[in-house]
Design a protein around this motif. Sequence first.
Motif, PDB file in Angstrom:
ATOM      1  N   UNK A 169      15.564 -16.710  65.181  1.00 34.76           N
ATOM      2  CA  UNK A 169      16.606 -17.578  64.956  1.00 34.76           C
ATOM      3  C   UNK A 169      16.555 -18.780  65.934  1.00 34.76           C
ATOM      4  N   UNK A 170      16.851 -19.875  65.631  1.00 30.71           N
ATOM      5  CA  UNK A 170      17.325 -21.075  66.571  1.00 30.71           C
ATOM      6  C   UNK A 170      18.839 -20.931  66.938  1.00 30.71           C
ATOM      7  N   UNK A 171      19.642 -21.146  66.175  1.00 30.45           N
ATOM      8  CA  UNK A 171      21.266 -20.840  66.403  1.00 30.45           C
ATOM      9  C   UNK A 171      21.611 -19.693  65.402  1.00 30.45           C
ATOM     10  N   UNK A 172      22.468 -18.895  65.864  1.00 32.54           N
ATOM     11  CA  UNK A 172      22.736 -17.854  64.933  1.00 32.54           C
ATOM     12  C   UNK A 172      24.240 -17.338  65.275  1.00 32.54           C
ATOM     13  N   UNK A 173      25.085 -17.342  64.037  1.00 28.40           N
ATOM     14  CA  UNK A 173      26.462 -16.727  64.236  1.00 28.40           C
ATOM     15  C   UNK A 173      26.648 -15.790  62.918  1.00 28.40           C
ATOM     16  N   UNK A 189      30.403 -23.958  63.450  1.00 29.23           N
ATOM     17  CA  UNK A 189      30.583 -25.284  63.343  1.00 29.23           C
ATOM     18  C   UNK A 189      30.181 -25.917  64.293  1.00 29.23           C
ATOM     19  N   UNK A 190      29.374 -27.283  63.974  1.00 31.90           N
ATOM     20  CA  UNK A 190      28.693 -28.234  64.608  1.00 31.90           C
ATOM     21  C   UNK A 190      29.447 -29.425  64.283  1.00 31.90           C
ATOM     22  N   UNK A 191      30.107 -29.886  65.525  1.00 34.50           N
ATOM     23  CA  UNK A 191      30.970 -31.076  65.153  1.00 34.50           C
ATOM     24  C   UNK A 191      30.516 -32.096  66.295  1.00 34.50           C
ATOM     25  N   UNK A 192      29.738 -33.173  65.956  1.00 32.82           N
ATOM     26  CA  UNK A 192      29.504 -34.046  66.742  1.00 32.82           C
ATOM     27  C   UNK A 192      28.074 -33.496  67.798  1.00 32.82           C
ATOM     28  N   UNK A 193      27.493 -34.598  68.493  1.00 36.48           N
ATOM     29  CA  UNK A 193      26.652 -34.209  69.366  1.00 36.48           C
ATOM     30  C   UNK A 193      24.959 -34.368  68.771  1.00 36.48           C
ATOM     31  N   UNK A 194      24.212 -34.298  69.633  1.00 36.90           N
ATOM     32  CA  UNK A 194      22.919 -34.298  69.126  1.00 36.90           C
ATOM     33  C   UNK A 194      22.406 -32.729  69.499  1.00 36.90           C
ATOM     34  N   UNK A 195      21.765 -32.217  68.199  1.00 38.02           N
ATOM     35  CA  UNK A 195      21.281 -30.814  68.398  1.00 38.02           C
ATOM     36  C   UNK A 195      19.709 -30.957  67.927  1.00 38.02           C
ATOM     37  N   UNK A 196      18.914 -30.325  68.693  1.00 41.23           N
ATOM     38  CA  UNK A 196      17.718 -30.030  68.227  1.00 41.23           C
ATOM     39  C   UNK A 196      17.080 -28.655  68.389  1.00 41.23           C
ATOM     40  N   UNK A 197      16.630 -27.980  67.011  1.00 44.54           N
ATOM     41  CA  UNK A 197      16.182 -26.893  67.141  1.00 44.54           C
ATOM     42  C   UNK A 197      14.579 -26.580  66.574  1.00 44.54           C
ATOM     43  N   UNK A 198      13.790 -25.826  67.244  1.00 47.67           N
ATOM     44  CA  UNK A 198      12.594 -25.422  66.676  1.00 47.67           C
ATOM     45  C   UNK A 198      12.528 -24.033  66.600  1.00 47.67           C
ATOM     46  N   UNK A 257      26.651 -16.874  59.199  1.00 46.12           N
ATOM     47  CA  UNK A 257      26.447 -16.016  58.096  1.00 46.12           C
ATOM     48  C   UNK A 257      27.714 -16.283  57.161  1.00 46.12           C
ATOM     49  N   UNK A 258      29.001 -16.255  57.763  1.00 43.42           N
ATOM     50  CA  UNK A 258      30.267 -16.319  56.983  1.00 43.42           C
ATOM     51  C   UNK A 258      30.338 -17.910  56.357  1.00 43.42           C
ATOM     52  N   UNK A 259      30.086 -18.991  57.195  1.00 33.40           N
ATOM     53  CA  UNK A 259      29.911 -20.481  56.866  1.00 33.40           C
ATOM     54  C   UNK A 259      29.379 -21.261  57.905  1.00 33.40           C
ATOM     55  N   UNK A 260      28.854 -22.551  57.369  1.00 34.62           N
ATOM     56  CA  UNK A 260      28.268 -23.254  58.234  1.00 34.62           C
ATOM     57  C   UNK A 260      29.085 -24.793  58.036  1.00 34.62           C
ATOM     58  N   UNK A 261      29.538 -25.348  59.028  1.00 37.07           N
ATOM     59  CA  UNK A 261      30.213 -26.604  58.667  1.00 37.07           C
ATOM     60  C   UNK A 261      29.554 -27.473  59.635  1.00 37.07           C
ATOM     61  N   UNK A 262      29.175 -28.947  59.170  1.00 40.16           N
ATOM     62  CA  UNK A 262      28.683 -29.965  60.125  1.00 40.16           C
ATOM     63  C   UNK A 262      29.013 -31.184  60.004  1.00 40.16           C
ATOM     64  N   UNK A 263      29.599 -31.828  60.998  1.00 39.98           N
ATOM     65  CA  UNK A 263      30.294 -33.072  60.730  1.00 39.98           C
ATOM     66  C   UNK A 263      29.849 -33.887  62.177  1.00 39.98           C
ATOM     67  N   UNK A 313      15.732 -23.847  57.160  1.00 39.74           N
ATOM     68  CA  UNK A 313      16.337 -24.640  58.334  1.00 39.74           C
ATOM     69  C   UNK A 313      17.787 -24.416  58.593  1.00 39.74           C
ATOM     70  N   UNK A 314      18.442 -24.272  57.603  1.00 46.32           N
ATOM     71  CA  UNK A 314      20.183 -23.934  57.899  1.00 46.32           C
ATOM     72  C   UNK A 314      20.401 -23.315  56.527  1.00 46.32           C
ATOM     73  N   UNK A 315      21.252 -22.276  56.771  1.00 49.34           N
ATOM     74  CA  UNK A 315      21.816 -21.432  55.622  1.00 49.34           C
ATOM     75  C   UNK A 315      23.129 -20.688  56.073  1.00 49.34           C
ATOM     76  N   UNK A 316      23.956 -20.336  55.053  1.00 46.52           N
ATOM     77  CA  UNK A 316      24.953 -19.297  55.212  1.00 46.52           C
ATOM     78  C   UNK A 316      24.708 -18.226  54.195  1.00 46.52           C
ATOM     79  N   UNK A 317      24.810 -17.126  54.658  1.00 44.60           N
ATOM     80  CA  UNK A 317      23.993 -15.886  53.919  1.00 44.60           C
ATOM     81  C   UNK A 317      25.067 -15.042  53.430  1.00 44.60           C
ATOM     82  N   UNK A 318      26.468 -15.065  53.698  1.00 45.37           N
ATOM     83  CA  UNK A 318      27.312 -14.053  53.334  1.00 45.37           C
ATOM     84  C   UNK A 318      27.418 -13.719  51.723  1.00 45.37           C
ATOM     85  N   UNK A 319      26.899 -12.536  51.123  1.00 47.19           N
ATOM     86  CA  UNK A 319      27.184 -12.264  49.706  1.00 47.19           C
ATOM     87  C   UNK A 319      28.499 -11.194  49.386  1.00 47.19           C
TER      88      UNK A 319
END
Length: 168
Positions: A1-5, A10-19, A28-34, A46-52
């Motif tokens: 994984x590149x970034x995992x919680x 939460x990703x709020x602003x900035x420049x993020x590059x992931x390979x 897992x519980x949620x992913x919020x991007x602004x 690429x991006x996901x939230x997986x809590x079922x």
Amino acid sequence: HGILSKDDLVIAGGTVSVKAASTGVEGKDSLKIKDADLTVEAGSDAIRATNTEDTASKGFVYIQSGKLTLTSENDAIQSSSLLRVDGGDFNITTGGGSESGKTHTEENFGRGGRMQMFSSNSDSTDTDSAKGLKSADAIKINGGTININSSDDALHSNNSLTVDGGEL
């Protein structure tokens, strides 16, 4: 994984590059991007939230503005509950793009009957998923510019799909 919680991400602003060889960005519980400039190259999603376990309040992806450039072998954006987009600029390529996707032909079975036949142009199995926006429950799009070049469904919801504005 590149970034995992394992909880909320939460990703709020900035420049993020992931390979990443596997998943690019997962909350897992949620992913919020602004207001983020997010570029992801992923060998899986690429991006996901997986809590079922609690899809009434978890497992969602919420994107409010920003610029997302997503390239993935599997799904670009995947949610186990709600996937909501409120604006933003998206450039998405999944599974090598549409030229690697399934094609269909119509076979004539006499007396006007037709059947669509699908075949894959890639070596992937039928269980591989390379969708653009995918939700196990609902997708709500309320604006934004979304460009998807997908070898599978561009938009896929197991329940409801609402587009209220934007450019697809």
